[in-house]
Each structure stands twice: as C-alpha cells, then as structure tokens.
Motif scaffolding. Structure first.
Motif, PDB file in Angstrom:
ATOM      1  N   LEU A 314       0.829  -1.213   0.000  1.00 27.53           N
ATOM      2  CA  LEU A 314       0.000   0.000   0.000  1.00 27.53           C
ATOM      3  C   LEU A 314       0.869   1.272   0.000  1.00 27.53           C
ATOM      4  O   LEU A 314       0.550   2.253  -0.675  1.00 27.53           O
ATOM      5  CB  LEU A 314      -0.934  -0.029   1.208  1.00 27.53           C
ATOM      6  CG  LEU A 314      -2.162   0.870   1.155  1.00 27.53           C
ATOM      7  CD1 LEU A 314      -2.966   0.663  -0.119  1.00 27.53           C
ATOM      8  CD2 LEU A 314      -3.061   0.625   2.363  1.00 27.53           C
ATOM      9  N   ARG A 315       1.966   1.224   0.738  1.00 31.43           N
ATOM     10  CA  ARG A 315       2.888   2.382   0.730  1.00 31.43           C
ATOM     11  C   ARG A 315       3.491   2.546  -0.664  1.00 31.43           C
ATOM     12  O   ARG A 315       3.685   3.657  -1.159  1.00 31.43           O
ATOM     13  CB  ARG A 315       4.002   2.182   1.772  1.00 31.43           C
ATOM     14  CG  ARG A 315       3.542   2.343   3.207  1.00 31.43           C
ATOM     15  CD  ARG A 315       4.744   2.468   4.165  1.00 31.43           C
ATOM     16  NE  ARG A 315       5.599   1.280   4.156  1.00 31.43           N
ATOM     17  CZ  ARG A 315       5.564   0.323   5.083  1.00 31.43           C
ATOM     18  NH1 ARG A 315       4.727   0.407   6.099  1.00 31.43           N
ATOM     19  NH2 ARG A 315       6.376  -0.712   5.003  1.00 31.43           N
ATOM     20  N   TYR A 316       3.788   1.429  -1.290  1.00 27.13           N
ATOM     21  CA  TYR A 316       4.344   1.433  -2.652  1.00 27.13           C
ATOM     22  C   TYR A 316       3.326   2.064  -3.621  1.00 27.13           C
ATOM     23  O   TYR A 316       3.649   2.942  -4.419  1.00 27.13           O
ATOM     24  CB  TYR A 316       4.638  -0.017  -3.011  1.00 27.13           C
ATOM     25  CG  TYR A 316       5.237  -0.316  -4.372  1.00 27.13           C
ATOM     26  CD1 TYR A 316       6.402   0.302  -4.802  1.00 27.13           C
ATOM     27  CD2 TYR A 316       4.647  -1.279  -5.212  1.00 27.13           C
ATOM     28  CE1 TYR A 316       6.965  -0.021  -6.036  1.00 27.13           C
ATOM     29  CE2 TYR A 316       5.199  -1.610  -6.433  1.00 27.13           C
ATOM     30  CZ  TYR A 316       6.359  -0.977  -6.846  1.00 27.13           C
ATOM     31  OH  TYR A 316       6.901  -1.309  -8.057  1.00 27.13           O
ATOM     32  N   ALA A 317       2.080   1.654  -3.471  1.00 25.82           N
ATOM     33  CA  ALA A 317       1.018   2.203  -4.335  1.00 25.82           C
ATOM     34  C   ALA A 317       0.834   3.699  -4.082  1.00 25.82           C
ATOM     35  O   ALA A 317       0.616   4.478  -5.013  1.00 25.82           O
ATOM     36  CB  ALA A 317      -0.293   1.467  -4.081  1.00 25.82           C
ATOM     37  N   ALA A 318       0.969   4.108  -2.820  1.00 28.14           N
ATOM     38  CA  ALA A 318       0.812   5.533  -2.485  1.00 28.14           C
ATOM     39  C   ALA A 318       1.914   6.337  -3.164  1.00 28.14           C
ATOM     40  O   ALA A 318       1.674   7.423  -3.697  1.00 28.14           O
ATOM     41  CB  ALA A 318       0.872   5.722  -0.976  1.00 28.14           C
ATOM     42  N   ARG A 319       3.113   5.783  -3.168  1.00 28.37           N
ATOM     43  CA  ARG A 319       4.248   6.477  -3.796  1.00 28.37           C
ATOM     44  C   ARG A 319       4.085   6.525  -5.315  1.00 28.37           C
ATOM     45  O   ARG A 319       4.252   7.579  -5.935  1.00 28.37           O
ATOM     46  CB  ARG A 319       5.537   5.739  -3.420  1.00 28.37           C
ATOM     47  CG  ARG A 319       6.764   6.234  -4.157  1.00 28.37           C
ATOM     48  CD  ARG A 319       8.043   5.790  -3.472  1.00 28.37           C
ATOM     49  NE  ARG A 319       8.302   4.362  -3.510  1.00 28.37           N
ATOM     50  CZ  ARG A 319       8.763   3.699  -4.569  1.00 28.37           C
ATOM     51  NH1 ARG A 319       8.969   4.329  -5.706  1.00 28.37           N
ATOM     52  NH2 ARG A 319       9.002   2.405  -4.501  1.00 28.37           N
ATOM     53  N   LEU A 320       3.751   5.393  -5.904  1.00 32.67           N
ATOM     54  CA  LEU A 320       3.634   5.342  -7.371  1.00 32.67           C
ATOM     55  C   LEU A 320       2.564   6.294  -7.897  1.00 32.67           C
ATOM     56  O   LEU A 320       2.650   6.786  -9.019  1.00 32.67           O
ATOM     57  CB  LEU A 320       3.273   3.914  -7.824  1.00 32.67           C
ATOM     58  CG  LEU A 320       4.339   2.846  -7.660  1.00 32.67           C
ATOM     59  CD1 LEU A 320       3.736   1.462  -7.898  1.00 32.67           C
ATOM     60  CD2 LEU A 320       5.498   3.084  -8.622  1.00 32.67           C
ATOM     61  N   ASN A 321       1.555   6.525  -7.075  1.00 33.32           N
ATOM     62  CA  ASN A 321       0.425   7.357  -7.514  1.00 33.32           C
ATOM     63  C   ASN A 321       0.482   8.790  -6.997  1.00 33.32           C
ATOM     64  O   ASN A 321      -0.398   9.579  -7.343  1.00 33.32           O
ATOM     65  CB  ASN A 321      -0.887   6.740  -7.002  1.00 33.32           C
ATOM     66  CG  ASN A 321      -1.315   5.534  -7.810  1.00 33.32           C
ATOM     67  OD1 ASN A 321      -1.586   5.645  -8.998  1.00 33.32           O
ATOM     68  ND2 ASN A 321      -1.386   4.384  -7.172  1.00 33.32           N
ATOM     69  N   THR A 322       1.451   9.117  -6.154  1.00 32.29           N
ATOM     70  CA  THR A 322       1.388  10.351  -5.346  1.00 32.29           C
ATOM     71  C   THR A 322      -0.049  10.553  -4.823  1.00 32.29           C
ATOM     72  O   THR A 322      -0.703  11.567  -5.078  1.00 32.29           O
ATOM     73  CB  THR A 322       1.847  11.628  -6.105  1.00 32.29           C
ATOM     74  OG1 THR A 322       1.100  11.746  -7.303  1.00 32.29           O
ATOM     75  CG2 THR A 322       3.320  11.634  -6.374  1.00 32.29           C
ATOM     76  N   MET A 323      -0.465   9.575  -4.084  1.00 29.92           N
ATOM     77  CA  MET A 323      -1.830   9.580  -3.542  1.00 29.92           C
ATOM     78  C   MET A 323      -2.045  10.780  -2.627  1.00 29.92           C
ATOM     79  O   MET A 323      -1.238  11.005  -1.734  1.00 29.92           O
ATOM     80  CB  MET A 323      -1.959   8.321  -2.678  1.00 29.92           C
ATOM     81  CG  MET A 323      -3.015   7.379  -3.089  1.00 29.92           C
ATOM     82  SD  MET A 323      -2.960   6.101  -1.811  1.00 29.92           S
ATOM     83  CE  MET A 323      -2.786   4.691  -2.819  1.00 29.92           C
ATOM     84  N   THR A 324      -3.104  11.521  -2.859  1.00 33.72           N
ATOM     85  CA  THR A 324      -3.402  12.634  -1.955  1.00 33.72           C
ATOM     86  C   THR A 324      -4.360  12.182  -0.856  1.00 33.72           C
ATOM     87  O   THR A 324      -4.519  12.877   0.138  1.00 33.72           O
ATOM     88  CB  THR A 324      -4.020  13.822  -2.712  1.00 33.72           C
ATOM     89  OG1 THR A 324      -5.220  13.384  -3.359  1.00 33.72           O
ATOM     90  CG2 THR A 324      -3.065  14.373  -3.764  1.00 33.72           C
ATOM     91  N   ALA A 325      -5.013  11.073  -1.060  1.00 32.05           N
ATOM     92  CA  ALA A 325      -5.954  10.571  -0.059  1.00 32.05           C
ATOM     93  C   ALA A 325      -6.144   9.070  -0.209  1.00 32.05           C
ATOM     94  O   ALA A 325      -5.881   8.499  -1.281  1.00 32.05           O
ATOM     95  CB  ALA A 325      -7.300  11.262  -0.224  1.00 32.05           C
ATOM     96  N   LEU A 326      -6.577   8.489   0.884  1.00 30.06           N
ATOM     97  CA  LEU A 326      -6.826   7.051   0.901  1.00 30.06           C
ATOM     98  C   LEU A 326      -8.299   6.805   1.240  1.00 30.06           C
ATOM     99  O   LEU A 326      -8.842   7.452   2.137  1.00 30.06           O
ATOM    100  CB  LEU A 326      -5.929   6.419   1.974  1.00 30.06           C
ATOM    101  CG  LEU A 326      -5.976   4.912   2.127  1.00 30.06           C
ATOM    102  CD1 LEU A 326      -5.396   4.225   0.896  1.00 30.06           C
ATOM    103  CD2 LEU A 326      -5.176   4.481   3.359  1.00 30.06           C
ATOM    104  N   VAL A 327      -8.907   5.891   0.499  1.00 30.51           N
ATOM    105  CA  VAL A 327     -10.270   5.465   0.810  1.00 30.51           C
ATOM    106  C   VAL A 327     -10.179   4.015   1.280  1.00 30.51           C
ATOM    107  O   VAL A 327      -9.537   3.195   0.615  1.00 30.51           O
ATOM    108  CB  VAL A 327     -11.177   5.557  -0.445  1.00 30.51           C
ATOM    109  CG1 VAL A 327     -12.567   4.992  -0.160  1.00 30.51           C
ATOM    110  CG2 VAL A 327     -11.272   6.995  -0.933  1.00 30.51           C
ATOM    111  N   VAL A 328     -10.765   3.711   2.418  1.00 28.80           N
ATOM    112  CA  VAL A 328     -10.712   2.343   2.935  1.00 28.80           C
ATOM    113  C   VAL A 328     -12.108   1.737   2.823  1.00 28.80           C
ATOM    114  O   VAL A 328     -13.066   2.235   3.414  1.00 28.80           O
ATOM    115  CB  VAL A 328     -10.241   2.326   4.414  1.00 28.80           C
ATOM    116  CG1 VAL A 328     -10.223   0.897   4.949  1.00 28.80           C
ATOM    117  CG2 VAL A 328      -8.857   2.957   4.538  1.00 28.80           C
TER     118      VAL A 328
END
Ligand code: IMP
Length: 440
Positions: A314-328
């Motif tokens: 999930l951290r990897y995905a956050a980095r690859l996407n420059t995620m501004t927010a997470l939806v759970v």
C-alpha cells in the motif's frame, strides 16, 4: 477537484465502482482511461443492482458526461450489450462518448488470450480471458484496430488482414472458426460501427473543454497498482497502467489537469489470478474473510485469494500514484475478529527485512509477512455514518493505516449500500462544490 483520479491501490477489486459512483454525483463527467471489460463492478442503488464493465458508472446520473478514453480497450460487442441493457432499464445513454483512438478487442484477441493461458499450463497468469493482453500487444505492435476504423469499410478490412497475417500460425487451430472469417468479421464490426457512431468523438478535446470550463472530472481507474504492467508483480499483471500517471495519457489530458488522487484500498487484501501475494491467508482465516467479504469476482466469478492488509504494497502504491488521499472500503468485513493483523514489512528468505517493496521478483516470491497485531472489534459497522460512530478499535485501525501510508483517509466503506459510507472532514473538504454543498 476539478480533476480527481480514482485508482485501485491493491490488486484490483477494491470497490472503486462505488467510490466513483459517489463522487460522480458531485462531478460533471467521468472518464475511463485504461483496461477494458476485464474490470467490472456492481453498484447497488435503492436496492437495484447495476453491473457495468466498460461504461463509467456516472451513466446512471441523467445528463452526466461519461467518456471511454483512448487508453481503454473496447470489446464492441460487450459495450453494445451494456448500452442495450441500460436502455432497456430506461437509462439515458446519450451522454456517452467513446474515443475514436481507443483500440478494439477483436475475436482473435479472445481466442489468443485463452490459447496463451492454456499453453502456459501451470504457469498461467489467470487472465480474465477477455482478450485484453493480445489487444494491447497489437496496439504496441501497431497492428491494432481502432474505434475510428469501424467507420471505414475498406480500411477496416485492410487492417484486419494486416493484423491477422503475423498471427497465422497461432490462429491455425481456429482456422475453421466462423468468427475469424474476414468477411464475417468485417461485417460484424461494421454493424458495431453503425451502432456506436453517435457516441464516437475526439474525447481528448472534450476533456480539455470540460476542464477548461472548470468542470469536475473524475478519472476512473480499473484494476490496481499491483497489477500495473511496469510496476506490478510482472508477469502476473494486466497489460495496462492502472496508475494515476496513466490517467493523463489514457484520457488525453496533461498532468496539470489532475488535482487529487484518491487510492482505494480494502481494509484487507485480495487478489485474483496467480502471482505473489505476501500477506495471503490460507485455511480458516482466509476462508472467513472470503465468505464475510463475498470475495468472488464480478467478471469471472472466481473465488478471490484473501489476506491481511499489506502496508508494504500500500505504501508502494501511495508512492507510485502520489496519492493525496486514501479510501478504505469494506471495513465492516473485519468486525468480529478478536485481533486484526497487518503486514508492515516483509522478511526475505535470507532474513533481510524489507520495508519497501523489493525490486526483484524472486525476492518477493520468497518473502514472508511481518505482522503487527491490532485490536479487533465486535460491533457491526453497517449503521455507522461518522467517525465517532465507529468503535475505538476501528478508529485506531484507520489511524494506523493512514499514518503508515502517509495520506489522510477521506472515505470509509461500511457496507455494500451506497449510503453505507463515512465521509471524514478531509473527504468533505475535497468535494465542497461550487454551490458550497458537501455530501450529506
Ligand atoms: P487480464 O487483465 O485479463 O489480462 O488479466 C491479467 C491479470 O489481472 C489477472 O491476474 C487478472 O485476474 C487480473 N485482473 C484483470 N482485471 C482485474 C480486475 O478488474 N480486478 C482484479 N484483477 C484483475
């Protein structure tokens, strides 16, 4: 907003359809930018179920622009079936626009996808067998048939001939298949062209016009980061880029048009098809999550593999996407467990600890998850509508994830219904519309 990308942060099936549907209500347009009918989602609205594979779910809102971008691969038979099914239920589909540059899935792509998998035997990828990989392969080889080709009989026939020529050997077992007859195929696809013509457009220009006017556009990703052809668990991946970066290319806009990137993750992990899955659970616990979460594919009906939430991935995905927010999503599925575990790092075969996703596939294949145990909760979450309605242990769980990922949680799913969500303050702020109205 105005440009908000929704992407899967795991191996697909995170519940992006429902989130896109919720955001679409506050947006002006929804655009798909990659993948094809390998994706699929079910939307439940006022007790009525809608199953969509290609058409963005925004179609269910009258007057909303829905776009299938150039980066999508389209099986026109499936698209027309979907259009017909919507029309039969009195949905106005006139707002749908299809990129003239999108590539078409042809009958030979379907046959080659299945034949390719059969040939791989025990090494198969577990594709959805919808012809996705062979279609993208033809696109890269410059042998693809595009939506615009449906409007010109001569060009269509010539291009089909050129595309089939290098495949003669692999198509030999299907030589008598009437679907592969050049004349039949051309006629069939010309008919699709007539049916779709009113929807075909220069969608890149349309996107530019919408964004230029300050309209809110939702870029709807399919699959998830770990299935990305460049950054995922290759070769056990799909044949496109389900990352935020691909939203630009696949919709024909520039990076500056994107303001927000929401990554969607379940409260646990699932995967369909083969390939590494470090936090996978087997036996009772895996089965319990599968049953409680109804983890069976929308597109193929296959049982999904299940596991604890994998924070390394999930951290990897956050980095690859420059995620501004997470939806759970699907937090409710974890109710009833005494303890909940999350994978916070991997342990390699030789004892090394990996906090980051290992770059070598062999290493990944031999890792075991390092688990952190958190408190569970017993309460049913289906009626929770604010963070304070949640049991303390569930709030702790969300906080832990958010801190690990480094992105605020904007929205939480607590059941299959459209209203079964919790908007956090961060989520509301993103959505405050021109008229100042935020989601209830
Ligand atoms: P393909 O996209 O059909 O070529 O399949 C390649 C891999 O991606 C397989 O492991 C599929 O199970 C997986 N996959 C493709 N689409 C989805 C999806 O929408 N959700 C989950 N997995 C998917």
């Amino acid at each position: 907003m105005p440009g908000i990308v929704i992407v899967g942060a795991q191996w697909g099936d995170e519940g992006k359809g429902k989130i896109t549907d919720l955001l679409a209500e506050h947006g002006d347009a929804v655009v798909r930018f990659q993948g094809g009918n390998n994706a699929g989602h079910t939307i439940v609205r006022e007790g009525v179920e809608w199953k969509l594979h290609l058409i963005p779910s925004g179609i269910l809102y009258p007057g909303k622009r829905c776009v299938i971008g150039n980066g999508v691969v389209i099986d026109p038979r499936v698209l027309i079936e979907e259009l017909d099914a919507l029309r039969a239920r009195r949905v106005d589909v006139s707002g749908l626009r299809i990129s003239s540059n999108a590539h078409l899935i042809m009958p030979y792509h379907l046959l080659l996808d299945s034949a390719g998998e059969a040939k791989l035997g025990s090494l198969q990828i577990g594709t959805t067998r919808r012809g996705i990989g062979p279609c993208y392969a033809d696109k890269a080889a410059r042998l693809g048939i595009r939506v615009q080709d449906l409007l010109d009989e001569k060009i269509l026939k010539k291009k089909i001939m050129a595309a089939m020529e290098p495949k003669r050997l692999s198509l030999r077992p299907f030589e008598k298949d009437p679907k592969l007859d050049l004349h039949t195929m051309t006629e069939e696809y010309l008919t699709y062209g007539h049916r779709l013509e009113q929807h075909i457009a220069d969608t890149s220009r349309l996107m530019w016009e919408l964004l230029d006017r300050g309209e809110k556009v939702i870029f709807e990703g399919a699959q998830g980061a770990m299935l990305d052809i460049d950054h995922g668990t290759y070769p056990f991946v799909t044949s496109s880029n389900p990352l935020a970066g691909a939203a630009c290319v696949g919709a024909g806009v520039g990076p500056k048009n994107i303001d927000e990137i929401w990554g969607i993750s379940k409260a646990y992990t699932t995967r369909v098809g083969a390939g590494p899955f470090p936090s996978e659970l087997h036996e009772e616990m895996g089965e319990a999550i599968r049953q409680r979460g109804g983890e069976f594919g929308t597109t193929t009906g296959r049982p999904r593999r299940t596991g604890w939430l994998d924070l390394v991935a999930l951290r990897y995905a956050a980095r690859l996407n420059t995620m501004t927010a997470l939806v759970v999503t699907k937090l409710d599925v974890l109710s009833g467990f005494d303890r909940i575990q999350v994978c916070t790092s991997y342990r390699g075969a030789e004892g090394a600890q990996f906090d980051d996703f290992p770059y070598h596939q062999t290493v990944l294949h031999h890792t075991t998850p390092e688990l952190t145990e958190l408190r569970g909760w017993k309460e049913d979450l289906g009626e929770c509508r604010t963070l304070s309605d949640l049991p303390e242990a569930a709030r702790e769980y969300l906080l832990f994830i958010s801190e690990q990922v480094g992105a605020p949680v904007t929205l939480i799913g607590v059941g299959p219904g459209r209203e079964q969500v919790i908007w956090t303050d961060a989520g509301r702020e993103t959505l405050i519309g021109r008229n100042g109205s935020a989601p209830a």
